[in-house]
Design a protein around this motif. Structure first.
Motif, PDB file in Angstrom:
ATOM      1  N   PHE A  74       4.711 -29.545  -2.227  1.00  0.00           N
ATOM      2  CA  PHE A  74       3.910 -30.052  -3.569  1.00  0.00           C
ATOM      3  C   PHE A  74       2.151 -29.618  -3.091  1.00  0.00           C
ATOM      4  CE2 PHE A  74       1.937 -33.718  -4.768  1.00  0.00           C
ATOM      5  CZ  PHE A  74       2.321 -34.337  -6.377  1.00  0.00           C
ATOM      6  N   VAL A  75       1.624 -29.801  -1.912  1.00  0.00           N
ATOM      7  CA  VAL A  75       0.372 -29.607  -1.397  1.00  0.00           C
ATOM      8  C   VAL A  75      -0.539 -28.367  -2.053  1.00  0.00           C
ATOM      9  CG1 VAL A  75      -1.243 -29.777   0.390  1.00  0.00           C
ATOM     10  CG2 VAL A  75       0.051 -31.619   0.519  1.00  0.00           C
ATOM     11  N   VAL A  76       0.746 -27.073  -1.809  1.00  0.00           N
ATOM     12  CA  VAL A  76       0.147 -25.313  -1.406  1.00  0.00           C
ATOM     13  C   VAL A  76      -0.172 -26.116  -3.564  1.00  0.00           C
ATOM     14  CG1 VAL A  76       1.271 -23.452  -1.427  1.00  0.00           C
ATOM     15  CG2 VAL A  76       1.424 -25.148   0.446  1.00  0.00           C
ATOM     16  N   VAL A  77       1.174 -26.698  -4.151  1.00  0.00           N
ATOM     17  CA  VAL A  77       1.143 -25.978  -5.710  1.00  0.00           C
ATOM     18  C   VAL A  77      -0.357 -26.634  -5.935  1.00  0.00           C
ATOM     19  CG1 VAL A  77       2.356 -26.459  -7.702  1.00  0.00           C
ATOM     20  CG2 VAL A  77       3.375 -25.565  -5.536  1.00  0.00           C
ATOM     21  N   TRP A  78      -0.328 -28.537  -5.772  1.00  0.00           N
ATOM     22  CA  TRP A  78      -1.178 -28.678  -6.217  1.00  0.00           C
ATOM     23  C   TRP A  78      -2.385 -28.174  -6.124  1.00  0.00           C
ATOM     24  CZ3 TRP A  78      -0.964 -33.297  -8.083  1.00  0.00           C
ATOM     25  CH2 TRP A  78      -3.127 -34.353  -8.553  1.00  0.00           C
ATOM     26  N   GLY A  79      -2.618 -28.218  -4.970  1.00  0.00           N
ATOM     27  CA  GLY A  79      -4.189 -26.341  -4.432  1.00  0.00           C
ATOM     28  C   GLY A  79      -4.552 -25.371  -5.493  1.00  0.00           C
ATOM     29  N   ALA A  80      -2.673 -24.526  -5.864  1.00  0.00           N
ATOM     30  CA  ALA A  80      -3.245 -23.530  -6.413  1.00  0.00           C
ATOM     31  C   ALA A  80      -3.530 -23.712  -7.911  1.00  0.00           C
ATOM     32  CB  ALA A  80      -1.628 -23.129  -6.479  1.00  0.00           C
ATOM     33  N   VAL A  81      -2.913 -25.070  -8.560  1.00  0.00           N
ATOM     34  CA  VAL A  81      -3.031 -25.616  -9.046  1.00  0.00           C
ATOM     35  C   VAL A  81      -4.571 -25.874 -10.261  1.00  0.00           C
ATOM     36  CG1 VAL A  81      -2.684 -27.296 -11.448  1.00  0.00           C
ATOM     37  CG2 VAL A  81      -0.917 -26.628 -10.618  1.00  0.00           C
ATOM     38  N   TYR A  82      -5.645 -26.172  -8.566  1.00  0.00           N
ATOM     39  CA  TYR A  82      -6.612 -26.834  -9.248  1.00  0.00           C
ATOM     40  C   TYR A  82      -7.225 -25.578  -8.502  1.00  0.00           C
ATOM     41  CZ  TYR A  82      -5.645 -31.373 -10.443  1.00  0.00           C
ATOM     42  OH  TYR A  82      -5.279 -32.681 -11.529  1.00  0.00           O
ATOM     43  N   ALA A  83      -7.308 -24.639  -7.986  1.00  0.00           N
ATOM     44  CA  ALA A  83      -7.887 -23.713  -7.959  1.00  0.00           C
ATOM     45  C   ALA A  83      -7.474 -22.406  -9.091  1.00  0.00           C
ATOM     46  CB  ALA A  83      -7.633 -23.244  -7.203  1.00  0.00           C
ATOM     47  N   GLY A  84      -6.632 -22.744  -9.930  1.00  0.00           N
ATOM     48  CA  GLY A  84      -6.517 -22.015 -11.135  1.00  0.00           C
ATOM     49  C   GLY A  84      -5.443 -20.297 -11.053  1.00  0.00           C
ATOM     50  N   LEU A  85      -4.782 -21.012  -9.884  1.00  0.00           N
ATOM     51  CA  LEU A  85      -3.529 -20.309  -9.101  1.00  0.00           C
ATOM     52  C   LEU A  85      -2.653 -19.618 -11.127  1.00  0.00           C
ATOM     53  CD1 LEU A  85      -3.679 -19.575  -5.734  1.00  0.00           C
ATOM     54  CD2 LEU A  85      -4.701 -17.933  -7.458  1.00  0.00           C
ATOM     55  N   PHE A  86      -2.372 -21.063 -10.837  1.00  0.00           N
ATOM     56  CA  PHE A  86      -1.215 -21.472 -11.237  1.00  0.00           C
ATOM     57  C   PHE A  86      -1.712 -21.812 -12.293  1.00  0.00           C
ATOM     58  CE2 PHE A  86       1.875 -22.099  -7.752  1.00  0.00           C
ATOM     59  CZ  PHE A  86       1.869 -20.457  -7.364  1.00  0.00           C
ATOM     60  N   PRO A  87      -1.242 -22.423 -13.296  1.00  0.00           N
ATOM     61  CA  PRO A  87      -1.686 -23.050 -15.040  1.00  0.00           C
ATOM     62  C   PRO A  87      -1.460 -24.321 -14.626  1.00  0.00           C
ATOM     63  CG  PRO A  87       0.503 -21.914 -15.699  1.00  0.00           C
ATOM     64  CD  PRO A  87      -0.189 -21.200 -14.294  1.00  0.00           C
ATOM     65  N   ARG A  88      -2.431 -25.291 -15.564  1.00  0.00           N
ATOM     66  CA  ARG A  88      -2.378 -26.836 -15.541  1.00  0.00           C
ATOM     67  C   ARG A  88      -1.404 -26.717 -16.487  1.00  0.00           C
ATOM     68  NH1 ARG A  88      -7.106 -29.598 -13.587  1.00  0.00           N
ATOM     69  NH2 ARG A  88      -8.726 -27.964 -12.971  1.00  0.00           N
ATOM     70  N   GLY A  89      -0.632 -28.519 -16.506  1.00  0.00           N
ATOM     71  CA  GLY A  89      -0.096 -29.068 -17.554  1.00  0.00           C
ATOM     72  C   GLY A  89      -0.350 -29.777 -18.840  1.00  0.00           C
ATOM     73  N   PHE A  90       0.360 -29.205 -20.091  1.00  0.00           N
ATOM     74  CA  PHE A  90      -0.288 -29.848 -20.807  1.00  0.00           C
ATOM     75  C   PHE A  90      -0.874 -31.607 -20.760  1.00  0.00           C
ATOM     76  CE2 PHE A  90       2.133 -26.402 -22.701  1.00  0.00           C
ATOM     77  CZ  PHE A  90       1.098 -25.925 -22.927  1.00  0.00           C
ATOM     78  N   GLY A  91      -2.140 -31.895 -21.042  1.00  0.00           N
ATOM     79  CA  GLY A  91      -2.227 -33.552 -21.150  1.00  0.00           C
ATOM     80  C   GLY A  91      -2.599 -33.885 -20.170  1.00  0.00           C
ATOM     81  N   ASP A  92      -1.498 -35.098 -19.739  1.00  0.00           N
ATOM     82  CA  ASP A  92      -1.108 -36.063 -18.767  1.00  0.00           C
ATOM     83  C   ASP A  92       0.142 -34.967 -17.915  1.00  0.00           C
ATOM     84  OD1 ASP A  92      -3.520 -36.921 -19.531  1.00  0.00           O
ATOM     85  OD2 ASP A  92      -2.393 -38.860 -20.579  1.00  0.00           O
ATOM     86  N   SER A  93      -0.028 -34.559 -18.553  1.00  0.00           N
ATOM     87  CA  SER A  93       1.607 -33.997 -17.911  1.00  0.00           C
ATOM     88  C   SER A  93       1.251 -33.302 -16.609  1.00  0.00           C
ATOM     89  CB  SER A  93       2.105 -33.293 -18.894  1.00  0.00           C
ATOM     90  OG  SER A  93       1.638 -32.042 -18.872  1.00  0.00           O
ATOM     91  N   ASN A  94      -0.444 -32.759 -16.106  1.00  0.00           N
ATOM     92  CA  ASN A  94      -0.413 -31.980 -14.875  1.00  0.00           C
ATOM     93  C   ASN A  94       0.419 -32.747 -13.290  1.00  0.00           C
ATOM     94  OD1 ASN A  94      -1.571 -29.599 -14.098  1.00  0.00           O
ATOM     95  ND2 ASN A  94      -2.946 -30.909 -12.720  1.00  0.00           N
ATOM     96  N   PHE A  95       0.635 -33.661 -13.542  1.00  0.00           N
ATOM     97  CA  PHE A  95       1.331 -34.267 -12.497  1.00  0.00           C
ATOM     98  C   PHE A  95       2.795 -33.791 -12.352  1.00  0.00           C
ATOM     99  CE2 PHE A  95       3.788 -37.239 -10.019  1.00  0.00           C
ATOM    100  CZ  PHE A  95       3.847 -37.753  -9.304  1.00  0.00           C
ATOM    101  N   LEU A  96       3.628 -33.932 -12.956  1.00  0.00           N
ATOM    102  CA  LEU A  96       5.008 -33.632 -13.912  1.00  0.00           C
ATOM    103  C   LEU A  96       4.850 -32.067 -13.654  1.00  0.00           C
ATOM    104  CD1 LEU A  96       5.787 -36.054 -16.613  1.00  0.00           C
ATOM    105  CD2 LEU A  96       6.785 -36.009 -14.110  1.00  0.00           C
ATOM    106  N   TRP A  97       3.699 -31.306 -14.205  1.00  0.00           N
ATOM    107  CA  TRP A  97       4.316 -30.213 -14.214  1.00  0.00           C
ATOM    108  C   TRP A  97       4.229 -29.495 -12.352  1.00  0.00           C
ATOM    109  CZ3 TRP A  97       5.693 -25.661 -15.286  1.00  0.00           C
ATOM    110  CH2 TRP A  97       4.771 -24.122 -15.321  1.00  0.00           C
ATOM    111  N   VAL A  98       3.181 -30.074 -11.442  1.00  0.00           N
ATOM    112  CA  VAL A  98       2.735 -29.726 -10.193  1.00  0.00           C
ATOM    113  C   VAL A  98       4.274 -29.827  -9.268  1.00  0.00           C
ATOM    114  CG1 VAL A  98       1.746 -30.354  -7.845  1.00  0.00           C
ATOM    115  CG2 VAL A  98       0.614 -30.032 -10.230  1.00  0.00           C
ATOM    116  N   LEU A  99       4.811 -31.473  -9.715  1.00  0.00           N
ATOM    117  CA  LEU A  99       6.191 -31.496  -9.177  1.00  0.00           C
ATOM    118  C   LEU A  99       7.583 -30.768  -9.398  1.00  0.00           C
ATOM    119  CD1 LEU A  99       7.532 -34.351  -7.699  1.00  0.00           C
ATOM    120  CD2 LEU A  99       7.653 -35.240  -9.950  1.00  0.00           C
TER     121      LEU A  99
END
Length: 99
Positions: A16-41
């Motif tokens: 979870f921590v690695v994916v969270w960092g990768a999403v915010y670093a732009g390595l993985f795409p972000r979720g749509f709108g408010d769904s970013n937490f669910l996407w990372v989960l």
């Protein structure tokens, strides 16, 4: 069993921590709108499952052996209790017939 569960939870939290960092670093795409937490989960769950399957194989085998032993012990206790009940029931019927 608790040890296996805690180890599995630790792997999930690490993913979870690695994916969270990768999403915010732009390595993985972000979720749509408010769904970013669910996407990372969801990504963390998808990544941690195969990692846990491979890394925790020995621990999972140990846990399953303990579970099998416990189930066999409970079955043996139930069989012993049934035997005692049958013996008590048989002795009751024998006494009832002789009276």
């Amino acid at each position: 069993m608790l040890r296996y569960t805690l180890m599995r939870l630790g792997i999930f939290v690490g993913c979870f921590v690695v994916v969270w960092g990768a999403v915010y670093a732009g390595l993985f795409p972000r979720g749509f709108g408010d769904s970013n937490f669910l996407w990372v989960l969801l990504l963390a769950l998808v990544l941690s499952a195969p990692i846990s399957w491979v890394v925790l194989r020995k621990e999972r085998d140990r846990a399953s052996v303990k579970i099998v032993q416990k189930v066999e012990r409970v079955k043996a206790n139930l069989d012993a209790n049934r035997g005692q009940e049958d013996d008590a029931d048989d002795s009751h019927h024998v006494r009832g017939q002789t009276s």
